[in-house]
Motif scaffolding. Structure first.
Motif, mmCIF file in Angstrom:
data_model
loop_
_atom_site.group_PDB
_atom_site.id
_atom_site.type_symbol
_atom_site.label_atom_id
_atom_site.label_comp_id
_atom_site.label_asym_id
_atom_site.label_seq_id
_atom_site.Cartn_x
_atom_site.Cartn_y
_atom_site.Cartn_z
ATOM 1 N N THR A 52 0.812 -1.221 0.000
ATOM 2 C CA THR A 52 0.000 0.000 0.000
ATOM 3 C C THR A 52 0.846 1.272 0.000
ATOM 4 N N LYS A 55 0.477 3.165 -3.169
ATOM 5 C CA LYS A 55 -0.835 3.777 -3.373
ATOM 6 C C LYS A 55 -1.012 5.018 -2.496
ATOM 7 N N ASP A 56 -0.518 4.945 -1.267
ATOM 8 C CA ASP A 56 -0.773 6.009 -0.294
ATOM 9 C C ASP A 56 0.321 7.071 -0.225
ATOM 10 N N SER A 234 -9.173 14.643 -2.829
ATOM 11 C CA SER A 234 -9.420 13.327 -3.417
ATOM 12 C C SER A 234 -8.791 12.174 -2.651
ATOM 13 N N ARG A 239 -11.343 4.913 -4.532
ATOM 14 C CA ARG A 239 -10.442 4.799 -5.681
ATOM 15 C C ARG A 239 -11.232 4.574 -6.967
ATOM 16 N N GLN A 243 -12.557 9.181 -7.193
ATOM 17 C CA GLN A 243 -11.344 9.972 -6.999
ATOM 18 C C GLN A 243 -11.033 10.816 -8.236
ATOM 19 N N HIS A 244 -11.302 10.260 -9.391
ATOM 20 C CA HIS A 244 -11.090 10.991 -10.650
ATOM 21 C C HIS A 244 -11.965 12.244 -10.692
ATOM 22 N N ASP A 295 -16.756 14.236 -4.847
ATOM 23 C CA ASP A 295 -16.699 12.923 -5.492
ATOM 24 C C ASP A 295 -18.025 12.520 -6.120
#
Length: 474
Positions: A52, A55-56, A234, A239, A243-244, A295
Motif C-alpha cells: 500500500t 498507493k498512499d 481526493s 479509488r 477519486q477521478h 466525489d
C-alpha cells in the motif's frame, strides 16, 4: 524590554519534554507495524509492488507539502511575524501529527489491542493537522508556542472523538472534509479567539502590517496549497471514478474561484487595484466550497459555479463580515478563517445535501451504492445480490433513502459545530492560564518576543509615492 513572564527558557523545554515522554510511552505500548510494513508477513509470494506504500505515499507527500510549506508560507504574511507564522506552524504541525496518530488510532485498534501503523495513518494524521493549523489562523500572532502546543494537545482528541462519532453513528459523505475538517476547525478556532478576546487590539496594532517580501512569501504558500489541493480533496475518496471526479471538480472550482477573486479584488478596491490579501486567501475558496460534493456526479458546470459562489462569499466575508464579527461579537479572527473555511464550508455542505437528494441509479448506475454506501440495500433485500453481480464490491448498507441521508448530513453539521464550539471555549479558558507565556498586547505580531532576530528584521524601506492607474498618463 521584553517581559520576563514570556520567557520560553523553562516553559517550552518542560512542556515538550512532558509531551514527548507521554507520546513515547503511548507509542511503546500501543503502536506497532501494519501488515504492509511488517517483515514477518512478507514471503517469497509477496509482490512488493502490491504494498500500500505505492498507493498512499504519493498522496501523503502532496499533503505534507501543503501542511509544512503551503500553510507555513501562507501564515508568514505579517511583516514582523514571519518567523512566528512559519516556525510555529512547523512546531505545531510536527507535534500534531505525532499526537494524532495515537489519538485517531485508539478508535481503530486491531484485535491485538495495537495501532497498526502504515502510511495511511500518517495521511489521516495530516488531515487532523490541517484542522489544527486552520484553527491556529484565528489566533495567529496573539499566542505563544507554549499555548499553541497546549491548543493542539486539546484540539486533537476533541477532533478525533467528533470524527469517530460522526463517521460511526451518522455515516455521512464528506470526501473533501468540508464538515469534519473545515467547519470543525473554523468554529473551534473562533471559539478559542472569542474566549481570548483582547480589548487592546480592537482598534488594530502598529505591527499588524505586511511588507513586500512577506506578501511574496505568503502568495508562495497560496500557490503550493492551490497546486496540491486536488490531492487533499481526493485522497480519501473511493479509488477509481470517484477519486477521478474529485480531482476534476477541485481543479475546476479552484480555477473559477481564482479568476473571480481577481475580478472582485479590483472591483471592491476604491483605487481599482488588486489587494494581495485577496489573492492569498480568496483564490483558494473553490477548493473548500466543492469539498462536500467533490466525489459526486454534480457536473463540471456545478463545480465551476461552486467556485464562483464560494469565492464571492469569501470575498464579501473578508470585506464586511469579519469587521462586523469583531465589532459586535468580539471575535478577533486574525486570518479570516470564518470566510475561507466557515462560510465556504457551509455552502459546500448545502451543495452536498442537494447533490445527495438528486443522486439516483439513473445518474450513477449501480455504482450509486459505492459512492453512497449507506444507501445500499440491507443484507436481506433481494436487490442486493443483483447489484453485487453487476459490481461485486458493493456491500450491504442501511437502505437509506436520499432524504434520510441528507438528514444525516444536517445532523453531522450540527453535531460538528456543537462539538467544536464547546471544545474551543474550554480550550480558550485553558490557554488563558498565566504560566503559558501569553504575549502582552504591545508585543503581539512581533518575532522579537520569542526569537533571536537579525539586526535588519525591523528595517524600513524608502517610502514610495502612491500611484493610481488614473494618475498615469501615456
Amino acid at each position: 524590554m521584553k517581559l520576563q513572564s514570556t520567557s520560553l527558557r523553562f516553559r517550552l523545554p518542560v512542556l515538550v519534554g512532558v509531551l514527548e515522554a507521554m507520546l513515547l510511552a503511548l507509542y511503546a505500548g500501543f503502536v506497532t507495524y501494519g501488515d504492509n510494513a511488517n517483515a514477518k508477513l512478507q514471503t517469497n509470494e509477496t509482490n512488493p509492488m502490491d504494498n500500500t506504500l505505492y498507493k498512499d505515499y504519493p498522496m501523503f507527500t502532496d499533503v505534507q507539502v501543503m501542511i509544512f510549506i503551503g500553510f507555513g508560507c501562507l501564515l508568514a504574511f505579517m511583516r514582523f511575524y514571519g518567523f512566528g507564522g512559519m516556525v510555529f506552524n512547523f512546531l505545531t504541525a510536527t507535534f500534531t501529527i505525532q499526537w494524532a496518530i495515537v489519538a485517531q488510532g485508539f478508535f481503530n485498534l486491531h484485535p491485538d489491542g495495537k495501532i497498526h501503523l502504515g502510511v495511511i495513518n500518517l495521511l489521516n494524521a495530516e488531515f487532523t493537522c490541517a484542522v489544527i493549523l486552520i484553527s491556529f489562523g484565528a489566533v495567529l500572532g496573539k499566542t505563544s508556542p507554549v499555548q499553541l502546543l497546549v491548543m493542539a494537545l486539546l484540539e486533537v482528541p476533541t477532533f478525533a472523538v467528533t470524527e469517530w462519532a460522526v463517521i460511526k453513528y451518522l455515516k455521512i459523505n464528506d470526501a473533501g472534509g468540508s464538515i469534519l475538517i473545515h467547519i470543525f476547525a473554523c468554529y473551534f478556532g473562533l471559539a478559542v479567539t472569542r474566549v481570548m478576546y483582547r480589548p487592546g487590539l480592537s482598534d488594530g496594532h502598529a505591527k499588524e502590517t505586511t511588507s513586500y517580501q512577506s506578501d511574496i512569501l505568503s502568495i508562495l504558500g497560496t500557490l503550493f496549497l492551490w497546486v496540491f489541493w486536488p490531492t487533499f480533496n481526493s485522497a480519501l475518496a473511493l479509488r477509481g471514478d470517484d477519486q477521478h471526479r474529485a480531482i476534476l471538480h477541485t481543479f475546476i472550482a479552484l480555477s473559477s474561484s481564482t479568476l473571480t477573486a481577481f475580478a472582485l479584488s479590483a472591483l471592491l478596491n476604491k483605487k481599482g487595484k488588486l489587494t494581495m490579501a485577496d489573492i492569498q486567501n480568496v483564490t483558494l475558496a473553490g477548493g473548500v466550497t466543492v469539498g462536500a460534493s467533490v466525489d459526486m456526479m454534480i457536473s463540471p458546470a456545478a463545480a465551476f459555479s461552486l467556485g464562483v459562489l464560494g469565492c464571492t462569499a469569501c470575498m464579501l466575508g473578508y470585506k464586511y463580515l469579519s469587521p462586523f464579527l469583531a465589532r459586535q461579537f468580539k471575535i478577533q479572527d486574525q486570518c479570516g478563517i470564518h470566510n475561507l473555511h466557515g462560510l465556504t464550508g457551509l455552502i459546500s455542505c448545502l451543495a452536498g445535501i442537494v447533490a445527495i437528494l438528486m443522486a439516483s441509479e439513473e445518474v450513477y448506475g449501480p455504482s450509486l451504492y459505492e459512492t453512497f454506501p449507506y444507501r445500499a440495500p440491507v443484507e436481506s433485500d433481494p436487490h442486493l445480490p443483483e447489484l453485487q453481480i453487476l459490481i461485486p464490491g458493493i456491500k450491504a448498507g442501511e437502505g437509506r433513502s436520499s432524504q434520510e441521508q441528507a438528514l444525516y448530513q444536517v445532523a453531522a453539521i450540527a453535531a460538528t459545530i456543537g462539538a467544536s464550539v464547546v471544545g474551543g471555549v474550554l480550550t480558550g479558558f485553558v490557554l488563558k492560564l498565566p504560566w503559558l507565556a501569553s504575549p502582552p498586547d504591545e508585543f503581539c505580531y512581533d518575532d522579537e518576543l520569542f526569537f533571536e532576530v537579525p539586526a535588519d528584521y525591523d528595517s524600513t524601506s524608502v517610502p514610495k509615492t502612491s500611484c493610481s492607474p488614473d494618475d498615469v498618463k501615456v
